[in-house]
Enzyme design. Structure first.
Site, PDB file in Angstrom:
ATOM      1  N   GLY A  99       2.172   1.529  -5.550  1.00  0.00           N
ATOM      2  CA  GLY A  99       1.071   0.578  -5.598  1.00  0.00           C
ATOM      3  C   GLY A  99      -0.270   1.284  -5.571  1.00  0.00           C
ATOM      4  CB  THR A 157      -0.935   0.016   1.227  1.00  0.00           C
ATOM      5  OG1 THR A 157      -0.151  -0.210   2.408  1.00  0.00           O
ATOM      6  CG2 THR A 157      -2.011  -1.042   1.111  1.00  0.00           C
ATOM      7  CE  LYS A 205      15.035   4.205 -12.061  1.00  0.00           C
ATOM      8  NZ  LYS A 205      14.317   4.908 -10.994  1.00  0.00           N
ATOM      9  NE  ARG A 258      13.533   6.891  -1.491  1.00  0.00           N
ATOM     10  CZ  ARG A 258      14.034   6.045  -0.612  1.00  0.00           C
ATOM     11  NH1 ARG A 258      14.170   6.405   0.650  1.00  0.00           N
ATOM     12  NH2 ARG A 258      14.411   4.821  -0.979  1.00  0.00           N
ATOM     13  CG  ASN A 259      18.007   6.945  -5.911  1.00  0.00           C
ATOM     14  OD1 ASN A 259      18.763   6.236  -5.273  1.00  0.00           O
ATOM     15  ND2 ASN A 259      16.760   6.576  -6.207  1.00  0.00           N
ATOM     16  CB  ALA A 319       4.043   6.324  -3.133  1.00  0.00           C
ATOM     17  CB  SER A 348       5.456   6.235 -13.475  1.00  0.00           C
ATOM     18  OG  SER A 348       6.265   5.112 -13.137  1.00  0.00           O
TER      19      SER A 348
END
Length: 334
Positions: free
Chosen positions: A15, A11, A195, A259-260, A13, A142
């Site tokens: 998904g 559950t 990536k 985040r990366n 983000a 996405s």
């Protein structure tokens, strides 16, 4: 289109974003999660405030804390959990699966134990147990919140069987979420994982004042070196022009929502990866991916200056400010 019964495991983000897409398309979606608060939020409020604050979800999404319930009527199962949780989820599918189902992975990672793609491990574990009709993946640029907001998004349906890849693409596709089929599952899988390391490098570069020329060059170098690795696993070069490879790389290596990329900015600020990484409870994907890429390159004797330099920065106390320009000096491009 026929209505399909779909279980989404996780559950989180992404998904939740896929659940929104699929219920928008008229499919029956039941999510499984271990966080009771999130499950209740989805069922009672049509929200997942842990990730999307007050953004309303499709009211037809349902959720449960019982994996057996989620799998009971499922025709399609989407794995939307972190790589480290995949093994436990597969055990649950073997225990509670009632029929052969299409298994679709969204986790972006590799198999550390065997220095191989995660898909091989999943297929091997589920094979010959009458629970897996096919195995595939959804990858592409996405960002979850944009998908929930129904912003235009393009991704790839990856399956070695083209007909099934097309079928899954049709199930997901609508006016804002466009899905294209590909049979290069392995190529997309490796690109989706590695990536993230390029995104960390891009954030470091930006933190030291690198401008657009440098960022574009870095993305090119990263794409080339990822392909060199993927090629050894049978990937096709044309994959590195599709949404799962080039598209996701551009997004992750240039967006403040990544985040990366954000981790790279933090590393540049302190000029010390070790100090920054100590402050993170969980390993950011690109750090872990760098270690696996480095090991794969050593094992297969692949020349990869990019991953060698990033490995020095992330694991061997290399000073980012002293090493970041070496990414350009030692660049190897196709």
């Amino acid at each position: 289109m026929n209505t399909r019964r779909i279980a989404i495991i996780g559950t989180g983000a992404y998904g939740t974003a896929l659940a929104n897409v699929l219920t928008d398309n008229g499919h029956k979606v039941l999510m499984y999660g271990i966080e009771e608060k999130q499950v209740n939020d989805i069922n009672e409020n049509h929200l997942n405030q842990a990730f999307f604050q007050d953004l309303l979800l499709n009211e037809n999404i349902q959720a449960t804390t019982e994996l057996a319930v989620a799998l009971e009527k499922a025709e399609i199962v989407i794995l939307s959990v972190p790589t480290f949780a995949v093994d436990n989820v597969l055990d649950g599918i073997l225990k509670y699966g009632k029929r052969e189902m299409h298994i679709i992975n969204t986790a972006k990672g590799l198999d550390e134990e065997n220095l191989d793609v995660l898909s091989k491990k999943i297929i091997k574990k589920l094979a010959n147990h009458q629970v897996m009709k096919s195995f595939g993946a959804i990858y592409g640029p996405s960002v979850a919140i944009e998908v929930v907001m129904r912003k235009p998004t393009c991704v790839m349906s990856c399956n070695e069987n083209l007909q099934i890849a097309q079928e899954i693409a049709q199930i997901f596709t609508n006016e804002y979420f466009i899905v294209k089929p590909t049979t290069d599952l392995v190529g997309c899988e490796i690109a989706a994982s590695l990536k993230n390391t390029v995104a960390i490098a891009s954030g470091i570069l930006a933190g030291f004042g690198g401008a657009d020329n440098a960022k574009a060059s870095l993305i090119t170098i990263g794409n080339s070196e990822i392909y060199k690795i993927a090629q050894r696993f049978g990937a096709k070069i044309e994959t590195f022009m599709n949404f799962a490879a080039l598209g996701d790389l551009i997004l992750t290596a240039s967006s403040n929502k990544s985040r990366n990329y954000g981790l790279g900015l933090q590393i540049a600020e302190r000029d010390d990866a070790k100090i920054v990484l100590k402050s993170h409870k969980n390993t950011v994907e690109g750090v872990y991916a760098c270690k696996l890429a480095y090991k794969i390159c050593k094992k297969l004797e692949i020349s990869s200056p990019f991953f060698e330099i990033m490995h020095k920065i992330l694991y061997n106390k290399g000073r980012p400010s002293a090493l970041i320009n070496d990414l350009f000096k030692n660049a190897e491009v196709v």
